[in-house]
Design a protein around this motif. Structure first.
Motif, PDB file in Angstrom:
ATOM      1  N   VAL A 120       0.888  -1.262   0.129  1.00 35.90           N
ATOM      2  CA  VAL A 120      -0.039   0.057   0.170  1.00 35.90           C
ATOM      3  C   VAL A 120       0.888   1.063  -0.154  1.00 35.90           C
ATOM      4  CG1 VAL A 120      -1.925   1.157   1.325  1.00 35.90           C
ATOM      5  CG2 VAL A 120      -1.783  -1.070   1.382  1.00 35.90           C
ATOM      6  N   SER A 122       1.487   5.751  -1.072  1.00 29.94           N
ATOM      7  CA  SER A 122       0.732   7.064  -1.102  1.00 29.94           C
ATOM      8  C   SER A 122       2.006   8.107  -1.263  1.00 29.94           C
ATOM      9  CB  SER A 122      -0.042   7.241  -0.031  1.00 29.94           C
ATOM     10  OG  SER A 122      -0.828   8.583  -0.267  1.00 29.94           O
ATOM     11  N   VAL A 136      -4.065   5.867   8.454  1.00 26.11           N
ATOM     12  CA  VAL A 136      -3.106   4.808   8.440  1.00 26.11           C
ATOM     13  C   VAL A 136      -3.830   3.482   9.045  1.00 26.11           C
ATOM     14  CG1 VAL A 136      -2.308   5.344  11.145  1.00 26.11           C
ATOM     15  CG2 VAL A 136      -0.711   4.468   9.313  1.00 26.11           C
ATOM     16  N   MET A 139      -5.003   1.745   6.030  1.00 29.03           N
ATOM     17  CA  MET A 139      -3.894   1.359   5.039  1.00 29.03           C
ATOM     18  C   MET A 139      -3.322  -0.008   5.213  1.00 29.03           C
ATOM     19  SD  MET A 139      -2.400   5.218   4.117  1.00 29.03           S
ATOM     20  CE  MET A 139      -1.141   4.560   3.181  1.00 29.03           C
ATOM     21  N   LEU A 140      -3.118   0.140   6.724  1.00 26.32           N
ATOM     22  CA  LEU A 140      -2.777  -1.240   7.432  1.00 26.32           C
ATOM     23  C   LEU A 140      -3.625  -2.380   7.227  1.00 26.32           C
ATOM     24  CD1 LEU A 140      -0.491   0.252  10.272  1.00 26.32           C
ATOM     25  CD2 LEU A 140       0.472  -0.779   8.342  1.00 26.32           C
ATOM     26  N   LEU A 143      -3.486  -4.175   4.050  1.00 25.71           N
ATOM     27  CA  LEU A 143      -2.459  -4.630   3.857  1.00 25.71           C
ATOM     28  C   LEU A 143      -2.005  -6.017   4.468  1.00 25.71           C
ATOM     29  CD1 LEU A 143       0.645  -4.148   2.651  1.00 25.71           C
ATOM     30  CD2 LEU A 143       1.281  -2.970   4.506  1.00 25.71           C
ATOM     31  N   THR A 148       4.246  -4.290   2.409  1.00 18.24           N
ATOM     32  CA  THR A 148       4.797  -3.274   2.617  1.00 18.24           C
ATOM     33  C   THR A 148       3.838  -1.900   2.460  1.00 18.24           C
ATOM     34  OG1 THR A 148       6.888  -4.134   1.413  1.00 18.24           O
ATOM     35  CG2 THR A 148       6.614  -1.501   1.628  1.00 18.24           C
ATOM     36  N   ILE A 149       4.181  -1.110   3.612  1.00 22.96           N
ATOM     37  CA  ILE A 149       3.446   0.402   3.475  1.00 22.96           C
ATOM     38  C   ILE A 149       4.635   1.323   3.182  1.00 22.96           C
ATOM     39  CG2 ILE A 149       3.508   0.614   5.829  1.00 22.96           C
ATOM     40  CD1 ILE A 149       0.973   2.361   5.672  1.00 22.96           C
ATOM     41  N   ARG A 272       9.301   3.793   4.646  1.00 22.32           N
ATOM     42  CA  ARG A 272       8.967   2.269   4.076  1.00 22.32           C
ATOM     43  C   ARG A 272       8.624   1.496   5.494  1.00 22.32           C
ATOM     44  NH1 ARG A 272      13.429   0.296   1.035  1.00 22.32           N
ATOM     45  NH2 ARG A 272      14.322  -0.074   3.059  1.00 22.32           N
ATOM     46  N   LYS A 275       4.457  -4.576   7.603  1.00 23.16           N
ATOM     47  CA  LYS A 275       3.340  -4.951   8.476  1.00 23.16           C
ATOM     48  C   LYS A 275       3.521  -6.151   9.298  1.00 23.16           C
ATOM     49  CE  LYS A 275      -1.656  -5.955   8.881  1.00 23.16           C
ATOM     50  NZ  LYS A 275      -2.824  -5.948   8.264  1.00 23.16           N
TER      51      LYS A 275
END
Length: 276
Positions: A120, A122, A136, A139-140, A143, A148-149, A272, A275
């Motif tokens: 994910v 941005s 956040v 987004m997590l 994932l 990887t965020i 970067r 998770k």
């Protein structure tokens, strides 16, 4: 944290009203996309995106990160709040000959299943959500564990950060309880917001270059394309022309430090993490 229980005169809660204003302002962003294309490639590389991955580009704008990731062979989904930007993103993807699954939507309420993506990302997008903890968290949520965020943000001490500070100073309508987007450029705050949900946090700095013939040229261009400036100039033009001229002088004074040889140099921070 923005109090969404309070209601605006238009009958929307504060969050909806704030997002509606953002949607209108960012509708004009497309002319700025060229400056973001090289940083987009840097983010895709930094995130380690590769062929076969399922990737979500949050607040994708005109799709520069999404298209770049799709060209690397990833199966990409792009989401943005602003339909005009998604229209441009579809054009960019078609022109590049890649397929991206585009969605109009809100980072604070992503329309995807848990653990749906390998990565994910941005670029200068999720930072405008009025409730960072929701953004956040979403987004997590989507994932996969071990995924990887990665995102790029504006440090508060650099050019874009100073611009946001000026906009907040002069803005007659920004809710006082909305955290500034530049908090996402503070390494300490980033680590706090990611918390124990991630491991192996890595950060690096880069510079985005925007061509401009003069400080005035850069300022006039930004006023027509950068969402917060679009709305600020619109409001001050109608309510306080004297304040508008003062803002413009302050803006050019702040930008002067970063301008030389027909280029505006804007530092950004990329983050970067993996998770858990």
């Amino acid at each position: 944290m923005l109090n969404c229980a309070a209601h605006s005169e238009a009958g929307m809660d504060n969050c909806d009203a704030f997002k509606a204003m953002q949607r209108q302002g960012w509708a004009h962003f497309a002319p700025l996309e060229n400056s973001t294309m090289i940083p987009a490639a840097e983010l895709v590389s930094f995130a380690g995106i590769h062929s076969g991955q399922k990737v979500l580009d949050v607040a994708c704008g005109t799709g520069v990160v999404a298209v770049t990731a799709a060209r690397a062979g990833a199966a990409v989904t792009g989401l943005d709040l602003t339909p005009e930007l998604l229209e441009r993103a579809r054009y960019n993807a078609q022109l590049a000959g890649v397929k991206v699954d585009w969605h109009e939507g809100d980072v604070e309420k992503l329309p995807f299943d848990d653990a749906a993506f390998d990565a994910v990302v941005s670029q200068f997008g999720h930072i405008f959500a009025p409730r960072p903890e929701l953004a956040v968290g979403e987004m997590l949520r989507v994932l996969k564990p071990g995924g990887t965020i990665a995102f790029s943000t504006w440090p508060p001490h650099a050019m874009i950060g100073k611009t946001f500070t000026l906009v907040a100073k002069y803005s007659p309508s920004r809710p006082a309880d909305v955290p500034p987007p530049t908090e996402w450029g503070d390494e300490r705050i980033i680590r706090e917001r990611l918390g124990k949900n991630v491991r192996d946090i890595a950060m690096r700095r880069g510079t985005m270059i925007s061509a401009a013939l003069s400080l005035q040229h850069y300022r006039a261009f930004a006023e027509k394309a950068a969402g917060p400036l679009v709305k600020l100039v619109e409001a001050l033009s109608a309510s306080d022309p004297v304040a508008l001229e003062s803002f413009r002088r302050d803006f050019e004074a702040a930008a002067a430090e970063y301008y030389s040889e027909n280029a505006m140099r804007q530092e950004f921070l990329s983050t970067r993490a993996i998770k858990n």
